[in-house]
Design a protein around this motif. Structure first.
Motif, PDB file in Angstrom:
ATOM      1  N   ALA A  77       0.842  -1.200   0.000  1.00 13.00           N
ATOM      2  CA  ALA A  77       0.000   0.000   0.000  1.00 13.00           C
ATOM      3  C   ALA A  77       0.872   1.241   0.000  1.00 13.00           C
ATOM      4  CB  ALA A  77      -0.928   0.000   1.216  1.00 13.00           C
ATOM      5  N   LYS A  78       0.684   2.069  -0.991  1.00 13.93           N
ATOM      6  CA  LYS A  78       1.342   3.371  -1.041  1.00 13.93           C
ATOM      7  C   LYS A  78       0.423   4.398  -0.391  1.00 13.93           C
ATOM      8  CE  LYS A  78       3.242   4.607  -4.879  1.00 13.93           C
ATOM      9  NZ  LYS A  78       3.419   4.882  -6.316  1.00 13.93           N
ATOM     10  N   VAL A  79       0.934   5.033   0.667  1.00 13.43           N
ATOM     11  CA  VAL A  79       0.166   6.033   1.400  1.00 13.43           C
ATOM     12  C   VAL A  79       0.810   7.389   1.156  1.00 13.43           C
ATOM     13  CG1 VAL A  79      -0.684   6.743   3.651  1.00 13.43           C
ATOM     14  CG2 VAL A  79      -0.440   4.320   3.145  1.00 13.43           C
ATOM     15  N   LYS A 129      12.596   5.619   4.977  1.00 16.63           N
ATOM     16  CA  LYS A 129      11.166   5.304   4.924  1.00 16.63           C
ATOM     17  C   LYS A 129      10.852   4.201   3.925  1.00 16.63           C
ATOM     18  CE  LYS A 129       9.683  10.036   6.053  1.00 16.63           C
ATOM     19  NZ  LYS A 129       8.925  11.208   5.571  1.00 16.63           N
ATOM     20  N   TYR A 130      11.475   4.251   2.758  1.00 17.52           N
ATOM     21  CA  TYR A 130      11.079   3.305   1.718  1.00 17.52           C
ATOM     22  C   TYR A 130      11.504   1.896   2.092  1.00 17.52           C
ATOM     23  CZ  TYR A 130      15.901   3.406  -0.077  1.00 17.52           C
ATOM     24  OH  TYR A 130      17.254   3.307  -0.204  1.00 17.52           O
ATOM     25  N   ALA A 131      10.699   0.934   1.658  1.00 12.83           N
ATOM     26  CA  ALA A 131      10.943  -0.460   1.997  1.00 12.83           C
ATOM     27  C   ALA A 131      11.289  -1.313   0.788  1.00 12.83           C
ATOM     28  CB  ALA A 131       9.708  -1.050   2.688  1.00 12.83           C
ATOM     29  N   ILE A 143       5.898   0.643   1.297  1.00 16.16           N
ATOM     30  CA  ILE A 143       4.713  -0.220   1.303  1.00 16.16           C
ATOM     31  C   ILE A 143       4.626  -1.102   2.543  1.00 16.16           C
ATOM     32  CG2 ILE A 143       4.495  -0.283  -1.214  1.00 16.16           C
ATOM     33  CD1 ILE A 143       5.913  -2.958  -1.193  1.00 16.16           C
ATOM     34  N   ASP A 144       5.643  -1.101   3.400  1.00 18.73           N
ATOM     35  CA  ASP A 144       5.601  -1.858   4.655  1.00 18.73           C
ATOM     36  C   ASP A 144       5.179  -0.913   5.776  1.00 18.73           C
ATOM     37  OD1 ASP A 144       6.476  -3.970   3.207  1.00 18.73           O
ATOM     38  OD2 ASP A 144       8.542  -3.928   3.942  1.00 18.73           O
ATOM     39  N   HIS A 145       4.089  -1.256   6.447  1.00 19.02           N
ATOM     40  CA  HIS A 145       3.531  -0.339   7.444  1.00 19.02           C
ATOM     41  C   HIS A 145       3.242  -1.078   8.750  1.00 19.02           C
ATOM     42  CE1 HIS A 145       2.998   2.838   4.471  1.00 19.02           C
ATOM     43  NE2 HIS A 145       2.512   1.917   3.650  1.00 19.02           N
TER      44      HIS A 145
END
Length: 296
Positions: A77-79, A129-131, A143-145
Motif C-alpha cells: 500500500a502506497k500512502v 522510509k522506503y521499503a 509499502i511496509d507499514h
C-alpha cells in the motif's frame, strides 16, 4: 526471533491463514495481540483484495477489545503524505504524492478498527522510509507499514527501515521500537504435586517404589516409541504416577499459606470489647503496682 524474556511472555501463536500469523503476548498493562500478514499486490483481482481484508477483519473481531492490537504487514500500500480528511488515521510523513488502490483499502481498514498508521508519523529521511527498491533502481516505495491502536499509539516510539541489513528478500529491514512491560507467566510450584521423598530412606518404601517402577518400565518404552512426546515429559508422568502410589503427598503450599494467613489475622485481631468495664481483665504484664498507702 524473540529474546528469552519475551519468549516467556508469549502465551499463544498460530497461523490463522496462509498469509496471516497471530501472536499474543502478556504484559502488565494489557495483553498484546500482534498480527503479521501479507496483502495481495496492487495488480491482484479486486475480489481477492476484498476477501483478504474481510478475513483480516474477522481476525481483528476475535481479539478481545481490551488487548493492544498491532498490525505489521507488507500491505503493498502506497500512502501519500497528504492526510487531508484522514488526520485521525495517518500522519504527513508518508512517502509519495499519490496513493494506490491498496493504500485506499488499508486506510479504510484502519479507520474502521480505530488504528493509526504509526509509520507515517515519524520524521525520518526519505531513505529511511522506503521499503522496496526496484531492480533497476528507478523507483523506491514505502509499502511496509505498522498500525496500532489509537489509544496506545504512544507505546510505539519509532518505525524506520535499515538498508544495511541483508535479509534475503527485495525489501529493506523495518524495525519498530515498542515500549512494553512484558509479564512472564506465573511459574510458582503450587500446582505441582509434592511427595514425601524422605520415605525412600526406609527399606520397605524403597523396595515398594522399585517394584512399582519396574512394572511401568515396559509401558514407558512402548509409550516413548508410539508417541511423539518428549522423553522428559514421559519420564515425569511415570515418576508422578509411581510416587502417588508409594509416597504420601505433602500439603499444598497454597493451602498452607492460606491457613497461616488466617491464623496471623486471628492472632493480630484486637480483643473483644466487654459489655461491662468490671468484666475487663488486664494481663499481668499490664498491671501497675500500687503501694498500700496509696490505695486509701
Amino acid at each position: 526471533m524473540m529474546t528469552p524474556r519475551a519468549d516467556k511472555s508469549l502465551t499463544d501463536w498460530r497461523a490463522v491463514k496462509s498469509s496471516v500469523l497471530l501472536a499474543q503476548l502478556k504484559s502488565k498493562q494489557c495483553n498484546v495481540s500482534i498480527i503479521v500478514c501479507y496483502a495481495p499486490t496492487n495488480y491482484s483481482l479486486e475480489g481477492r483484495k476484498e476477501e483478504y481484508y474481510e478475513e483480516l477483519q474477522s481476525i481483528i473481531d476475535e481479539i478481545p477489545e481490551r488487548d493492544m492490537k498491532i498490525v505489521i504487514s507488507d500491505f503493498n500500500a502506497k500512502v501519500k503524505g497528504n492526510n487531508q480528511g484522514m488526520e485521525k488515521v495517518m500522519g504527513v510523513e508518508g512517502l509519495g504524492e499519490v496513493a494506490n488502490e491498496n493504500g485506499a483499502h488499508f486506510v479504510s481498514f484502519c479507520s474502521t478498527d480505530n488504528l493509526v498508521i504509526r509509520s507515517t508519523l515519524f520524521q525520518h529521511k526519505d531513505i529511511q522510509k522506503y521499503a522496496l527498491t526496484s531492480p533497476c533502481a528507478n523507483y523506491k516505495i514505502h509499502i511496509d507499514h505498522i498500525a496500532i491502536d489509537k489509544e496506545r499509539m504512544g507505546t510505539l516510539r519509532s518505525v524506520r527501515s535499515y538498508r544495511g541489513a541483508d535479509i534475503g528478500i527485495d525489501h529493506q529491514l523495518t524495525i519498530a521500537k515498542l515500549i512494553l512491560n512484558l509479564n512472564a507467566p506465573n511459574t510458582n510450584l503450587d500446582g505441582i504435586p509434592r511427595f514425601d521423598t524422605t520415605k525412600l530412606l526406609e527399606d520397605e518404601h524403597r523396595q515398594i517404589f522399585a517394584v512399582e517402577l519396574a512394572k511401568v518400565y515396559t509401558s514407558l518404552k512402548l509409550r516413548a516409541v508410539d508417541t511423539i512426546e518428549k522423553p522428559s515429559i514421559v519420564i515425569s508422568d511415570i515418576l508422578t504416577n509411581v510416587s502417588q502410589v508409594t509416597l504420601a503427598s505433602l500439603p499444598d503450599t497454597s493451602a498452607m499459606r492460606k491457613t497461616i494467613k488466617h491464623k496471623r489475622k486471628s492472632v493480630r485481631a484486637p480483643p473483644p470489647t466487654p459489655a461491662d468495664l468490671q468484666e475487663l481483665e488486664l494481663l499481668h504484664q499490664y498491671k501497675i503496682y500500687i503501694p498500700e498507702e496509696w490505695r486509701e
